[in-house]
Motif scaffolding. Structure first.
Motif, mmCIF file in Angstrom:
data_model
loop_
_atom_site.group_PDB
_atom_site.id
_atom_site.type_symbol
_atom_site.label_atom_id
_atom_site.label_comp_id
_atom_site.label_asym_id
_atom_site.label_seq_id
_atom_site.Cartn_x
_atom_site.Cartn_y
_atom_site.Cartn_z
ATOM 1 N N LEU A 1 0.822 -1.203 0.000
ATOM 2 C CA LEU A 1 0.000 0.000 0.000
ATOM 3 C C LEU A 1 0.861 1.261 0.000
ATOM 4 N N TYR A 2 1.998 1.207 0.683
ATOM 5 C CA TYR A 2 2.897 2.360 0.693
ATOM 6 C C TYR A 2 3.439 2.631 -0.707
ATOM 7 N N ALA A 3 3.846 1.584 -1.393
ATOM 8 C CA ALA A 3 4.419 1.760 -2.729
ATOM 9 C C ALA A 3 3.407 2.355 -3.700
ATOM 10 N N GLY A 4 2.120 2.055 -3.535
ATOM 11 C CA GLY A 4 1.099 2.541 -4.459
ATOM 12 C C GLY A 4 0.299 3.707 -3.932
ATOM 13 N N ARG A 5 0.765 4.348 -2.857
ATOM 14 C CA ARG A 5 -0.053 5.347 -2.157
ATOM 15 C C ARG A 5 -0.368 6.580 -3.008
ATOM 16 N N ASN A 6 0.456 6.881 -4.008
ATOM 17 C CA ASN A 6 0.234 8.084 -4.812
ATOM 18 C C ASN A 6 -0.549 7.823 -6.090
ATOM 19 N N PHE A 7 -0.992 6.584 -6.305
ATOM 20 C CA PHE A 7 -1.672 6.252 -7.561
ATOM 21 C C PHE A 7 -2.957 7.056 -7.743
ATOM 22 N N LYS A 8 -3.883 6.933 -6.805
ATOM 23 C CA LYS A 8 -5.171 7.612 -6.975
ATOM 24 C C LYS A 8 -5.018 9.128 -6.978
ATOM 25 N N PRO A 9 -4.196 9.733 -6.087
ATOM 26 C CA PRO A 9 -4.045 11.187 -6.175
ATOM 27 C C PRO A 9 -3.470 11.661 -7.508
ATOM 28 N N TRP A 10 -2.491 10.916 -8.061
ATOM 29 C CA TRP A 10 -1.957 11.321 -9.357
ATOM 30 C C TRP A 10 -2.996 11.144 -10.455
ATOM 31 N N MET A 11 -3.670 9.986 -10.496
ATOM 32 C CA MET A 11 -4.625 9.732 -11.572
ATOM 33 C C MET A 11 -5.825 10.672 -11.504
ATOM 34 N N SER A 12 -6.105 11.190 -10.322
ATOM 35 C CA SER A 12 -7.206 12.151 -10.189
ATOM 36 C C SER A 12 -6.872 13.482 -10.851
ATOM 37 N N LYS A 13 -5.617 13.672 -11.203
ATOM 38 C CA LYS A 13 -5.203 14.909 -11.866
ATOM 39 C C LYS A 13 -5.295 14.807 -13.390
ATOM 40 N N GLY A 14 -5.805 13.693 -13.894
ATOM 41 C CA GLY A 14 -5.963 13.523 -15.330
ATOM 42 C C GLY A 14 -5.105 12.398 -15.863
ATOM 43 N N LEU A 15 -5.550 11.804 -16.966
ATOM 44 C CA LEU A 15 -4.885 10.622 -17.501
ATOM 45 C C LEU A 15 -3.434 10.897 -17.900
ATOM 46 N N ARG A 16 -3.194 11.973 -18.654
ATOM 47 C CA ARG A 16 -1.847 12.205 -19.169
ATOM 48 C C ARG A 16 -0.868 12.539 -18.045
ATOM 49 N N LYS A 17 -1.218 13.532 -17.248
ATOM 50 C CA LYS A 17 -0.333 13.927 -16.157
ATOM 51 C C LYS A 17 -0.212 12.814 -15.125
ATOM 52 N N GLY A 18 -1.349 12.201 -14.816
ATOM 53 C CA GLY A 18 -1.335 11.144 -13.801
ATOM 54 C C GLY A 18 -0.493 9.960 -14.208
#
Length: 547
Positions: free
Chosen positions: A381-398
């Motif tokens: 869970l620590y390794a993937g903790r930034n997945f949803k916050p990044w993807m919430s910023k849009g497909l390309r940037k995320g």
């Protein structure tokens, strides 16, 4: 009328992978130690698996630990993943993303395409063989507290109340189930888990949980289209680049295909309809060519807790513990929750067993947080903790930033992004553009009501409505006037409908509670948090066969 009472060492609320695994681990340890520990598990569905809906591709790691000989015992993990494919879709085409460029979290080597409902039914047989008492058709409806304020168990819901709340001719009072410790494993946005988080301030030090809605159908496809074990994930169309969402298609044995779409509930356009987006998704040429000539067998939807590590609440409180998706144990970057749920249940069981052996009662299972902190589950869970916050910023940037997070920093980036509550993200309807969705063709795309029919949903109509409005006026004054009633669109089952009275043409919100498939999206996304989902009578809701 007083409720009858039954006493146990441990009561578990919810018959999903977390609750069943906790029950199994408790009895395993008790049997190994020669101790007699009583464990009772209740499940609101008509049977184990009736309310279970997941993709699903399963990592067997946690099951290997819990039941090492699961293969010999006939666990229904029959379809090993043979190939991963990831596509970025446009309206008419697709870009096949090479496997070498994908972060390792998207690698499904060694995993299995499964029906999580079937796996839960198998886990239930393992639990019962160990001596666990399992009672489907009983909804945990009320948390019980002792004189010190600790949880002492739960009460099941009454049966046979009439629409006005009075006792009908078939009325049966619920039962009280008392326990030294109570495990809450109701799944995402559990009714009692939500109450406990507020009662014990379990969210005082974590980010708000964020969610997605997953909508899924099970299809039987013709022989020429079958590739058992092929796992397809997609991003891009039909979502706009700024909205988090993606599709999946998992091929199983016997020509069965699980096809679905996941949309983050942090979207801002009140005109967006997750159900309609999923229907559009199936018409894409890449998806169409697999489903053409096939037959839709089943339909369902479920909210998904996707906030990850930074949105986990405090897990323990006097007399109880949150496990599985009731707490938010889902590896969003891997799009998997079953192995997380199983591990969380086993960890909680081990902490509880130690307390029972020490003859403790109704204290906090203080060993659990540290056991979680030193487990592989925490590391994942620590390794993937930034997945949803990044993807919430849009497909390309995320996609770019999460790729950097995973490939360059290997999940150890020196930052942790924050999560924000989904219900705060909607814009006013006047600020947004309506979305013109095509009419269903009845071949690949369908309407809500015919879909709900395939979920086998059933509710006794003459009972109190299980969808409660804190302030009924908000349905018109806020939701209709400001947001154009987004509940009509975010509900995947046609539960909410604005109708106009014959006299004066006055709008009102009609709640078709009998359609509800228990996804909990309304409880999450309502912009004023005006809707509260509570359990109807036990045994009601959807009856998913192999979802």
């Amino acid at each position: 009328m007083q409720r009858e009472t039954m006493e146990y060492d441990v009561v578990i609320v919810g018959g999903g992978p977390a609750g069943l695994s906790a029950a199994i681990r408790l009895k395993q340890m008790a049997n190994e130690a020669g101790r007699d520990i009583s464990v009772c598990l209740i499940e609101k569905g008509s049977e184990i698996g009736a309310h279970i809906l997941s993709g699903a591709v399963m990592n067997p790691r946690a099951l290997d630990e819990l039941i090492p000989d699961w293969r010999e015992r006939g666990a229904p993990l029959d379809t090993p993943v043979t190939e991963d494919r990831f596509y970025i879709l446009s309206a008419e085409g697709q870009l096949h993303v090479p496997h070498w460029i994908m972060p390792t979290c998207f690698d499904n080597h060694g995993n299995y395409v499964i029906s999580l409902g079937a796996v839960c039914r198998w886990l239930a047989t393992q639990a019962e063989e160990l001596g666990v008492e399992i009672y489907p058709g009983f909804a945990g409806n009320e948390v019980l507290f002792d004189e010190t304020g600790a949880v002492k168990g739960v009460a099941t819901g009454d049966m046979g109340r009439l629409k006005d709340g009075s006792e009908g001719p078939a009325f049966q009072r619920g039962m009280e189930l008392h326990a030294r410790y109570t495990f809450f494993s109701e799944g995402c946005r559990g009714q009692l888990g939500k109450q406990l988080q507020a009662h014990f301030s379990l969210n005082a030090h974590n980010d708000p949980q964020t969610y997605a809605i997953g909508i899924k159908e099970l299809w039987e496809i013709p022989p020429e289209n079958r590739e058992p074990g092929v796992v397809i994930h997609t991003g891009g169309w039909p979502m706009d680049p700024h909205t988090y969402g993606g599709g999946f298609l998992y091929q199983m044995q016997d020509g069965l295909v699980a096809v679905g779409f996941v949309i983050g509930l942090g979207y801002d356009n009140p005109y967006l309809s997750p159900f309609e987006e999923f229907q559009r998704y199936k018409t894409h040429p890449r998806i169409r060519e697999i489903l053409t000539g096939g037959k839709r067998i089943s339909y369902g939807a479920r909210a998904i807790a996707a906030g990850g590590l930074q949105s986990l609440p405090k897990l323990v409180f006097p007399g109880g513990v949150l496990i599985g998706d009731d707490a938010g144990f889902l590896s969003a970057s891997r799009i998997k929750g079953a192995h997380c749920a199983i591990k969380s249940g086993a960890l909680a069981a081990e902490a509880c067993f130690a307390a029972l052996i020490d003859d403790r009662r109704a204290d906090e299972l203080s060993a659990l947080p540290e056991a979680f902190r030193t487990s592989w589950l925490y590391d994942e869970l620590y390794a993937g903790r930034n997945f949803k916050p990044w993807m919430s910023k849009g497909l390309r940037k995320g996609a770019l930033m999460f790729g950097i997070d995973q490939i360059i920093f290997r999940g150890r980036a020196p930052w942790t992004l924050r999560n924000h509550a989904d219900f705060t993200r909607l814009k006013a309807a006047a600020e947004c553009t309506p979305i013109d969705y095509p009419k269903p063709d009845g071949v690949l795309s369908f309407d809500r009501l015919s879909s709900v029919f395939l979920s086998n949903t059933n509710h006794e109509e003459n009972q109190p409505c299980h969808l409660l409005l804190t302030n009924p006026e908000n349905a018109i004054r806020v939701n209709l006037d400001i947001y154009d009633s987004p509940e009509q669109r975010y509900c995947p089952a046609g539960v909410y409908e604005i109708v106009h009275d014959a006299v004066g043409n006055t709008p009102r919100l009609q709640i078709n509670a009998q359609n509800c498939i228990h996804c909990k999206t309304c409880d999450i996304k309502d912009p004023t948090q005006n809707i509260t989902w509570v359990a109807p009578q036990g045994g009601e809701g959807p009856n998913y066969p192999n979802m």
